[in-house]
Design a protein around this motif. Structure first.
Motif, PDB file in Angstrom:
ATOM      1  N   ASP A   1       0.850  -1.188   0.000  1.00 24.26           N
ATOM      2  CA  ASP A   1       0.000   0.000   0.000  1.00 24.26           C
ATOM      3  C   ASP A   1       0.891   1.246   0.000  1.00 24.26           C
ATOM      4  O   ASP A   1       1.626   1.483   0.956  1.00 24.26           O
ATOM      5  CB  ASP A   1      -0.890  -0.021   1.246  1.00 24.26           C
ATOM      6  CG  ASP A   1      -2.159   0.772   1.082  1.00 24.26           C
ATOM      7  OD1 ASP A   1      -2.286   1.519   0.091  1.00 24.26           O
ATOM      8  OD2 ASP A   1      -3.032   0.649   1.954  1.00 24.26           O
ATOM      9  N   PRO A   2       0.829   2.071  -1.044  1.00 20.70           N
ATOM     10  CA  PRO A   2       1.764   3.187  -1.202  1.00 20.70           C
ATOM     11  C   PRO A   2       1.262   4.481  -0.544  1.00 20.70           C
ATOM     12  O   PRO A   2       1.071   5.498  -1.211  1.00 20.70           O
ATOM     13  CB  PRO A   2       1.826   3.340  -2.720  1.00 20.70           C
ATOM     14  CG  PRO A   2       0.424   3.031  -3.147  1.00 20.70           C
ATOM     15  CD  PRO A   2      -0.026   1.927  -2.222  1.00 20.70           C
ATOM     16  N   LEU A   3       1.067   4.468   0.742  1.00 20.56           N
ATOM     17  CA  LEU A   3       0.494   5.628   1.429  1.00 20.56           C
ATOM     18  C   LEU A   3       1.294   6.917   1.224  1.00 20.56           C
ATOM     19  O   LEU A   3       0.687   7.968   0.970  1.00 20.56           O
ATOM     20  CB  LEU A   3       0.301   5.313   2.911  1.00 20.56           C
ATOM     21  CG  LEU A   3      -0.676   4.162   3.192  1.00 20.56           C
ATOM     22  CD1 LEU A   3      -0.735   3.859   4.678  1.00 20.56           C
ATOM     23  CD2 LEU A   3      -2.042   4.450   2.622  1.00 20.56           C
ATOM     24  N   PRO A   4       2.629   6.906   1.292  1.00 17.81           N
ATOM     25  CA  PRO A   4       3.369   8.151   1.014  1.00 17.81           C
ATOM     26  C   PRO A   4       3.130   8.662  -0.418  1.00 17.81           C
ATOM     27  O   PRO A   4       3.005   9.863  -0.637  1.00 17.81           O
ATOM     28  CB  PRO A   4       4.835   7.772   1.227  1.00 17.81           C
ATOM     29  CG  PRO A   4       4.789   6.611   2.160  1.00 17.81           C
ATOM     30  CD  PRO A   4       3.540   5.860   1.782  1.00 17.81           C
ATOM     31  N   LEU A   5       3.033   7.750  -1.385  1.00 19.34           N
ATOM     32  CA  LEU A   5       2.753   8.145  -2.767  1.00 19.34           C
ATOM     33  C   LEU A   5       1.383   8.812  -2.863  1.00 19.34           C
ATOM     34  O   LEU A   5       1.225   9.821  -3.538  1.00 19.34           O
ATOM     35  CB  LEU A   5       2.817   6.934  -3.699  1.00 19.34           C
ATOM     36  CG  LEU A   5       2.327   7.194  -5.125  1.00 19.34           C
ATOM     37  CD1 LEU A   5       3.248   8.176  -5.849  1.00 19.34           C
ATOM     38  CD2 LEU A   5       2.208   5.884  -5.888  1.00 19.34           C
ATOM     39  N   LEU A   6       0.395   8.260  -2.187  1.00 15.85           N
ATOM     40  CA  LEU A   6      -0.948   8.840  -2.236  1.00 15.85           C
ATOM     41  C   LEU A   6      -0.942  10.264  -1.697  1.00 15.85           C
ATOM     42  O   LEU A   6      -1.574  11.160  -2.280  1.00 15.85           O
ATOM     43  CB  LEU A   6      -1.942   7.976  -1.458  1.00 15.85           C
ATOM     44  CG  LEU A   6      -2.123   6.544  -1.961  1.00 15.85           C
ATOM     45  CD1 LEU A   6      -3.176   5.829  -1.131  1.00 15.85           C
ATOM     46  CD2 LEU A   6      -2.444   6.496  -3.428  1.00 15.85           C
ATOM     47  N   ASP A   7      -0.207  10.495  -0.618  1.00 16.91           N
ATOM     48  CA  ASP A   7      -0.073  11.858  -0.085  1.00 16.91           C
ATOM     49  C   ASP A   7       0.577  12.780  -1.108  1.00 16.91           C
ATOM     50  O   ASP A   7       0.144  13.920  -1.295  1.00 16.91           O
ATOM     51  CB  ASP A   7       0.742  11.856   1.208  1.00 16.91           C
ATOM     52  CG  ASP A   7      -0.012  11.267   2.384  1.00 16.91           C
ATOM     53  OD1 ASP A   7      -1.270  11.230   2.340  1.00 16.91           O
ATOM     54  OD2 ASP A   7       0.648  10.850   3.350  1.00 16.91           O
ATOM     55  N   GLN A   8       1.621  12.293  -1.776  1.00 19.45           N
ATOM     56  CA  GLN A   8       2.310  13.104  -2.786  1.00 19.45           C
ATOM     57  C   GLN A   8       1.381  13.427  -3.955  1.00 19.45           C
ATOM     58  O   GLN A   8       1.378  14.555  -4.462  1.00 19.45           O
ATOM     59  CB  GLN A   8       3.553  12.383  -3.298  1.00 19.45           C
ATOM     60  CG  GLN A   8       4.670  12.315  -2.292  1.00 19.45           C
ATOM     61  CD  GLN A   8       5.859  11.522  -2.815  1.00 19.45           C
ATOM     62  OE1 GLN A   8       5.785  10.864  -3.848  1.00 19.45           O
ATOM     63  NE2 GLN A   8       6.954  11.583  -2.086  1.00 19.45           N
ATOM     64  N   LEU A   9       0.602  12.447  -4.389  1.00 15.41           N
ATOM     65  CA  LEU A   9      -0.329  12.679  -5.496  1.00 15.41           C
ATOM     66  C   LEU A   9      -1.374  13.726  -5.123  1.00 15.41           C
ATOM     67  O   LEU A   9      -1.678  14.621  -5.910  1.00 15.41           O
ATOM     68  CB  LEU A   9      -1.010  11.370  -5.904  1.00 15.41           C
ATOM     69  CG  LEU A   9      -0.138  10.374  -6.661  1.00 15.41           C
ATOM     70  CD1 LEU A   9      -0.801   9.006  -6.721  1.00 15.41           C
ATOM     71  CD2 LEU A   9       0.175  10.874  -8.060  1.00 15.41           C
ATOM     72  N   LEU A  10      -1.924  13.614  -3.930  1.00 13.25           N
ATOM     73  CA  LEU A  10      -2.937  14.580  -3.494  1.00 13.25           C
ATOM     74  C   LEU A  10      -2.341  15.976  -3.335  1.00 13.25           C
ATOM     75  O   LEU A  10      -2.986  16.970  -3.677  1.00 13.25           O
ATOM     76  CB  LEU A  10      -3.592  14.113  -2.197  1.00 13.25           C
ATOM     77  CG  LEU A  10      -4.517  12.907  -2.351  1.00 13.25           C
ATOM     78  CD1 LEU A  10      -4.925  12.365  -0.987  1.00 13.25           C
ATOM     79  CD2 LEU A  10      -5.725  13.260  -3.194  1.00 13.25           C
ATOM     80  N   THR A  11      -1.117  16.064  -2.848  1.00 13.47           N
ATOM     81  CA  THR A  11      -0.446  17.359  -2.714  1.00 13.47           C
ATOM     82  C   THR A  11      -0.178  17.962  -4.084  1.00 13.47           C
ATOM     83  O   THR A  11      -0.396  19.152  -4.308  1.00 13.47           O
ATOM     84  CB  THR A  11       0.879  17.202  -1.941  1.00 13.47           C
ATOM     85  OG1 THR A  11       0.572  16.745  -0.619  1.00 13.47           O
ATOM     86  CG2 THR A  11       1.632  18.510  -1.863  1.00 13.47           C
ATOM     87  N   ARG A  12       0.273  17.129  -5.012  1.00  8.13           N
ATOM     88  CA  ARG A  12       0.651  17.610  -6.346  1.00  8.13           C
ATOM     89  C   ARG A  12      -0.562  17.953  -7.216  1.00  8.13           C
ATOM     90  O   ARG A  12      -0.540  18.937  -7.950  1.00  8.13           O
ATOM     91  CB  ARG A  12       1.499  16.541  -7.027  1.00  8.13           C
ATOM     92  CG  ARG A  12       2.028  16.923  -8.379  1.00  8.13           C
ATOM     93  CD  ARG A  12       2.958  15.836  -8.901  1.00  8.13           C
ATOM     94  NE  ARG A  12       3.463  16.181 -10.213  1.00  8.13           N
ATOM     95  CZ  ARG A  12       4.710  16.013 -10.596  1.00  8.13           C
ATOM     96  NH1 ARG A  12       5.583  15.493  -9.775  1.00  8.13           N
ATOM     97  NH2 ARG A  12       5.084  16.337 -11.806  1.00  8.13           N
ATOM     98  N   TYR A  13      -1.624  17.135  -7.162  1.00  8.93           N
ATOM     99  CA  TYR A  13      -2.744  17.294  -8.094  1.00  8.93           C
ATOM    100  C   TYR A  13      -4.033  17.805  -7.446  1.00  8.93           C
ATOM    101  O   TYR A  13      -4.934  18.236  -8.157  1.00  8.93           O
ATOM    102  CB  TYR A  13      -3.022  15.974  -8.817  1.00  8.93           C
ATOM    103  CG  TYR A  13      -1.855  15.514  -9.644  1.00  8.93           C
ATOM    104  CD1 TYR A  13      -1.523  16.152 -10.832  1.00  8.93           C
ATOM    105  CD2 TYR A  13      -1.057  14.459  -9.235  1.00  8.93           C
ATOM    106  CE1 TYR A  13      -0.439  15.738 -11.590  1.00  8.93           C
ATOM    107  CE2 TYR A  13       0.027  14.040  -9.980  1.00  8.93           C
ATOM    108  CZ  TYR A  13       0.341  14.679 -11.154  1.00  8.93           C
ATOM    109  OH  TYR A  13       1.424  14.274 -11.896  1.00  8.93           O
ATOM    110  N   GLY A  14      -4.144  17.742  -6.136  1.00  9.61           N
ATOM    111  CA  GLY A  14      -5.326  18.245  -5.440  1.00  9.61           C
ATOM    112  C   GLY A  14      -6.616  17.672  -6.000  1.00  9.61           C
ATOM    113  O   GLY A  14      -6.778  16.454  -6.114  1.00  9.61           O
ATOM    114  N   ASP A  15      -7.530  18.563  -6.394  1.00  8.13           N
ATOM    115  CA  ASP A  15      -8.821  18.148  -6.940  1.00  8.13           C
ATOM    116  C   ASP A  15      -8.710  17.608  -8.361  1.00  8.13           C
ATOM    117  O   ASP A  15      -9.718  17.175  -8.929  1.00  8.13           O
ATOM    118  CB  ASP A  15      -9.803  19.329  -6.936  1.00  8.13           C
ATOM    119  CG  ASP A  15     -10.200  19.743  -5.533  1.00  8.13           C
ATOM    120  OD1 ASP A  15     -10.063  18.915  -4.602  1.00  8.13           O
ATOM    121  OD2 ASP A  15     -10.640  20.894  -5.362  1.00  8.13           O
ATOM    122  N   GLY A  16      -7.522  17.611  -8.925  1.00 11.95           N
ATOM    123  CA  GLY A  16      -7.315  17.113 -10.282  1.00 11.95           C
ATOM    124  C   GLY A  16      -7.166  15.607 -10.369  1.00 11.95           C
ATOM    125  O   GLY A  16      -6.969  15.060 -11.443  1.00 11.95           O
TER     126      GLY A  16
END
Length: 85
Positions: free
Chosen positions: A49-64
């Protein structure tokens, strides 16, 4: 059975992180996601489960980006990353 081994519909592109060297993985994921058009989905497959990646994706893309687990079992993680308009 791993959900990445099943056929995928149109506008859904598999990305199997298990075959990408760890040091290139996040850059490859960002590049693949950037290449999607709005409404398209990258089906991400991994062995953990890539939890740090998910945080990075949400930070980088937000609502996108929308993130939805397809499979969440030990050794078999499948997540759909959909590009929002």
């Amino acid at each position: 059975m791993h959900a990445c081994d099943q056929p995928t519909p149109l506008a859904l592109y598999p990305f199997d992180a298990r075959g990408v060297a760890k040091r290139f993985r996040h850059a490859a994921i960002f590049g693949a996601f950037d290449a999607l058009f709005p409404g398209e989905t990258m089906r991400f497959c991994n062995d953990h489960d890539p939890l740090p990646l998910l945080d990075q994706l949400l930070t980088r893309y937000g609502d996108g980006i929308s993130i939805a687990y397809v499979q969440r079992e030990p050794g078999a993680i499948v997540i759909d990353f959909t590009k929002q308009g």
